[in-house]
Design a protein around this motif. Sequence first.
Motif, PDB file in Angstrom:
ATOM      1  N   PRO A   1     -20.923   4.735  55.221  1.00 48.18           N
ATOM      2  CA  PRO A   1     -22.286   4.759  54.653  1.00 48.18           C
ATOM      3  C   PRO A   1     -22.478   3.792  53.489  1.00 48.18           C
ATOM      4  O   PRO A   1     -23.516   3.128  53.389  1.00 48.18           O
ATOM      5  N   CYS A   2     -21.450   3.642  52.614  1.00 52.54           N
ATOM      6  CA  CYS A   2     -21.620   2.750  51.451  1.00 52.54           C
ATOM      7  C   CYS A   2     -21.891   1.325  51.907  1.00 52.54           C
ATOM      8  O   CYS A   2     -22.752   0.632  51.345  1.00 52.54           O
ATOM      9  N   ASP A   3     -21.152   0.865  52.926  1.00 51.58           N
ATOM     10  CA  ASP A   3     -21.339  -0.519  53.379  1.00 51.58           C
ATOM     11  C   ASP A   3     -22.682  -0.700  54.089  1.00 51.58           C
ATOM     12  O   ASP A   3     -23.289  -1.774  54.008  1.00 51.58           O
ATOM     13  N   LEU A   4     -23.129   0.334  54.776  1.00 53.66           N
ATOM     14  CA  LEU A   4     -24.455   0.242  55.399  1.00 53.66           C
ATOM     15  C   LEU A   4     -25.539   0.176  54.321  1.00 53.66           C
ATOM     16  O   LEU A   4     -26.496  -0.593  54.430  1.00 53.66           O
ATOM     17  N   HIS A   5     -25.358   0.942  53.235  1.00 50.53           N
ATOM     18  CA  HIS A   5     -26.296   0.847  52.104  1.00 50.53           C
ATOM     19  C   HIS A   5     -26.243  -0.559  51.504  1.00 50.53           C
ATOM     20  O   HIS A   5     -27.268  -1.111  51.088  1.00 50.53           O
ATOM     21  N   GLY A   6     -25.039  -1.133  51.455  1.00 55.56           N
ATOM     22  CA  GLY A   6     -24.895  -2.494  50.919  1.00 55.56           C
ATOM     23  C   GLY A   6     -25.692  -3.488  51.750  1.00 55.56           C
ATOM     24  O   GLY A   6     -26.349  -4.383  51.207  1.00 55.56           O
ATOM     25  N   ILE A   7     -25.665  -3.324  53.060  1.00 56.45           N
ATOM     26  CA  ILE A   7     -26.425  -4.222  53.943  1.00 56.45           C
ATOM     27  C   ILE A   7     -27.928  -4.022  53.727  1.00 56.45           C
ATOM     28  O   ILE A   7     -28.697  -4.984  53.679  1.00 56.45           O
ATOM     29  N   ASP A   8     -28.330  -2.771  53.533  1.00 54.01           N
ATOM     30  CA  ASP A   8     -29.747  -2.486  53.264  1.00 54.01           C
ATOM     31  C   ASP A   8     -30.205  -3.239  52.012  1.00 54.01           C
ATOM     32  O   ASP A   8     -31.289  -3.824  51.966  1.00 54.01           O
ATOM     33  N   ILE A   9     -29.346  -3.252  50.981  1.00 54.36           N
ATOM     34  CA  ILE A   9     -29.694  -3.925  49.727  1.00 54.36           C
ATOM     35  C   ILE A   9     -29.774  -5.434  49.926  1.00 54.36           C
ATOM     36  O   ILE A   9     -30.725  -6.083  49.469  1.00 54.36           O
TER      37      ILE A   9
ATOM     38  N   ASP B   1     -30.437  -6.942  52.687  1.00 53.51           N
ATOM     39  CA  ASP B   1     -31.651  -7.180  53.488  1.00 53.51           C
ATOM     40  C   ASP B   1     -32.857  -7.327  52.567  1.00 53.51           C
ATOM     41  O   ASP B   1     -33.718  -8.179  52.780  1.00 53.51           O
ATOM     42  N   ARG B   2     -32.926  -6.473  51.542  1.00 58.74           N
ATOM     43  CA  ARG B   2     -34.062  -6.539  50.610  1.00 58.74           C
ATOM     44  C   ARG B   2     -34.044  -7.849  49.825  1.00 58.74           C
ATOM     45  O   ARG B   2     -35.076  -8.488  49.660  1.00 58.74           O
ATOM     46  N   VAL B   3     -32.864  -8.237  49.344  1.00 57.96           N
ATOM     47  CA  VAL B   3     -32.761  -9.469  48.552  1.00 57.96           C
ATOM     48  C   VAL B   3     -33.164 -10.673  49.398  1.00 57.96           C
ATOM     49  O   VAL B   3     -33.969 -11.507  48.979  1.00 57.96           O
TER      50      VAL B   3
ATOM     51  N   TYR C   1     -36.946 -10.817  50.188  1.00 56.95           N
ATOM     52  CA  TYR C   1     -37.900 -10.809  49.078  1.00 56.95           C
ATOM     53  C   TYR C   1     -38.518 -12.204  48.936  1.00 56.95           C
ATOM     54  O   TYR C   1     -37.806 -13.199  48.885  1.00 56.95           O
ATOM     55  N   GLY C   2     -39.819 -12.278  48.871  1.00 65.19           N
ATOM     56  CA  GLY C   2     -40.472 -13.586  48.778  1.00 65.19           C
ATOM     57  C   GLY C   2     -40.235 -14.353  50.069  1.00 65.19           C
ATOM     58  O   GLY C   2     -40.459 -13.842  51.164  1.00 65.19           O
ATOM     59  N   GLU C   3     -39.749 -15.582  49.927  1.00 65.29           N
ATOM     60  CA  GLU C   3     -39.461 -16.386  51.126  1.00 65.29           C
ATOM     61  C   GLU C   3     -38.174 -15.888  51.775  1.00 65.29           C
ATOM     62  O   GLU C   3     -37.143 -15.766  51.122  1.00 65.29           O
ATOM     63  N   ARG C   4     -38.232 -15.562  53.077  1.00 66.22           N
ATOM     64  CA  ARG C   4     -37.052 -15.072  53.790  1.00 66.22           C
ATOM     65  C   ARG C   4     -35.957 -16.125  53.809  1.00 66.22           C
ATOM     66  O   ARG C   4     -36.227 -17.307  53.995  1.00 66.22           O
ATOM     67  N   ASP C   5     -34.727 -15.666  53.625  1.00 69.46           N
ATOM     68  CA  ASP C   5     -33.594 -16.583  53.670  1.00 69.46           C
ATOM     69  C   ASP C   5     -33.190 -16.747  55.145  1.00 69.46           C
ATOM     70  O   ASP C   5     -32.564 -15.866  55.739  1.00 69.46           O
ATOM     71  N   THR C   6     -33.547 -17.891  55.713  1.00 68.24           N
ATOM     72  CA  THR C   6     -33.334 -18.075  57.155  1.00 68.24           C
ATOM     73  C   THR C   6     -31.851 -18.085  57.520  1.00 68.24           C
ATOM     74  O   THR C   6     -31.482 -17.692  58.614  1.00 68.24           O
ATOM     75  N   PHE C   7     -31.006 -18.540  56.579  1.00 66.12           N
ATOM     76  CA  PHE C   7     -29.578 -18.619  56.885  1.00 66.12           C
ATOM     77  C   PHE C   7     -28.966 -17.219  57.001  1.00 66.12           C
ATOM     78  O   PHE C   7     -28.109 -16.970  57.827  1.00 66.12           O
TER      79      PHE C   7
END
Lengths: 275, 337
Positions: B94-102, B104-106, B109-115
């Motif tokens: 669960p911790c690593d899945l939460h890390g991916i969620d975070i 994803d938000r970064v 945010y604003g312009e999507r990071d295409t890479f």
Amino acid sequence: MSLVPQTATLVEKRYLDPQHSLFRFVFDDEGVRESFSFSPGQFVMLSIFGVGEAPISITSGPDEKGFVELCVRQAGRVTGALHALEENATVGLRGPYGNGYPVDVMEGGNLLIVAGGLGIAPLRSLIRYVLYRRDRFREVGIGYGARNPESVLFSGEMQNLVARTDIKCILSVDSVPEACRWDGHVGRVTEIIDRINMPIEGTSVAVCGPPVFYKFVLEKLLSLGYSKGSIYMSLERRMECGLGKCGHCVVGHKYTCIEGPIFTYWDAINLPEIF
Amino acid sequence: MIFRTLTKESLPGFLDTVSGSYRLVVPEQKGRDTYAFRPYSGFHKVAMGFLRTVIPPKQFFFPPREGLFQFTTGAGIETATDEPPSSIIFGLHPCDLHGIDILDRVFSYGERDTFYWRRREKTGFIGLSCLPDKYCLCKSMHTDFIVDIYDLFLYTLDDVYMVSVRTALGDDLVRLRPDLFREPTAGEIAEYKDRIEEREAKFTRIMDITNLADLLTLEYKSDVWERFSQRCLFCGSCVMVCPTCQCFDVFDSTDPLTNTTVRWRRWDACMRKDYALVTGGHNFRGARPERFRFRYLHKEIGFAEMHGKPTCTGCGRCSETCPAGIDMVEVVRSIRE
């Protein structure tokens, strides 16, 4: 794609003084050239391929289409390489980034612009914005301070502003070397704020300059009674992305590249690590 | 969301099948106590009992170093055109899945990071339940369970896995081997509930984060920062192993023979001395205590203000990895005292 610049050609390099030049770029792609638009106070990420990328304020006005101008001091790796470029060289540009000055808030009121040294670079964009729609502002005052008459950037344009009757523009230098002609003020830039003598109520103030300049100008503006919320500063930070992701420009808890670089003095003093 | 069960003997066959259709990544043992996510090479290599890999799963969407584009005079700017493979990462706690969620938000945010998103969009996740060790702080950070991000989640029971099928991709995976999955029995549901309680009891260490953002703000000038920064080596290990640290640096390299320039980005660490250094020589965060403090403030306050929650997932990697033995629990306790 994010982080990937557009190529642009350096079409004109205008020498300003031994340290500063004005560079005019034209995007190579016609579509980008036509669609590129920005607000005064925004910046671009400039790439010199093989050297790197740096954030630079846009110096041209938003109404001047087809090109972008950057006034750059020869100071580091990227800016050093830029100064070494010849006309027709290819660079990369991406942006515009940042919030820019809140011109919609400023319009309808008085505007006082106070620049120190290279701080004129983003403010020249705002000045041009105002000149294109002078009727939307009530009183407009401009104070520009430089070390000596030789280091006044855009001196011809600035002299034209001094000559205008619908704008109260005063130039100031710290000292005048012998055998140098100077009609403007000699002394501190804070003194010309007194001489411009703008109303306090209904006035937005845009300030940009080096740290020591900010210190004295902000003190002066507060002593005159300007609200911290009506004073706009442009902050400089290290930036690698311009998109609120790389982390380098965080000041306190905010990304300078997206929530700035223009902050009110009130917002700025509530950020830890401001200076 | 639906639940199925999968017997433990069936898992190897299931993963074999998944690896036939997707690039499958699994946890493997590397050293005595170290683990890494590696491409699947047979079930015998899968470290089912692993707790945390050294490098978190961020490496799959945000590689330690990646080329963004290349520039050549004449050809101009060229970007990669290859399609990343459809991938499944197995074994995420669960911790690593939460890390991916975070992240994803970064990166949106604003312009999507295409890479980031070109790889992230093509990756599915199979979660796996875990039991905490002395470094796990997920309970304290409220990241000890997760209700989104994953496609399948396997809860380990005695003889079977209770499998949560959350997304259509998860369903696609189940349908690769429908013969291996069945409805959970009443007994299995009861066992699942018991396991939740047993796991709760195993959390021995708690980090009290009540009002932590306020306390960090109030203790901005505390000598705690000076004290810990005396011990910190500023090596950046805690940043490299952090599942949510996403700072990066951008730089160019030019091949002298072809004159081709590649623009790279690579992981960076906010505690590095020249992290906030600008041209002209001014360093906005040069002093050691300031650099040490910044990481805590950004994790707990800065990110939360921007993206809605603090970024520590309690995975324990920084505390386990720090060569100077700096433990986040100790830092937070010192701030509270």
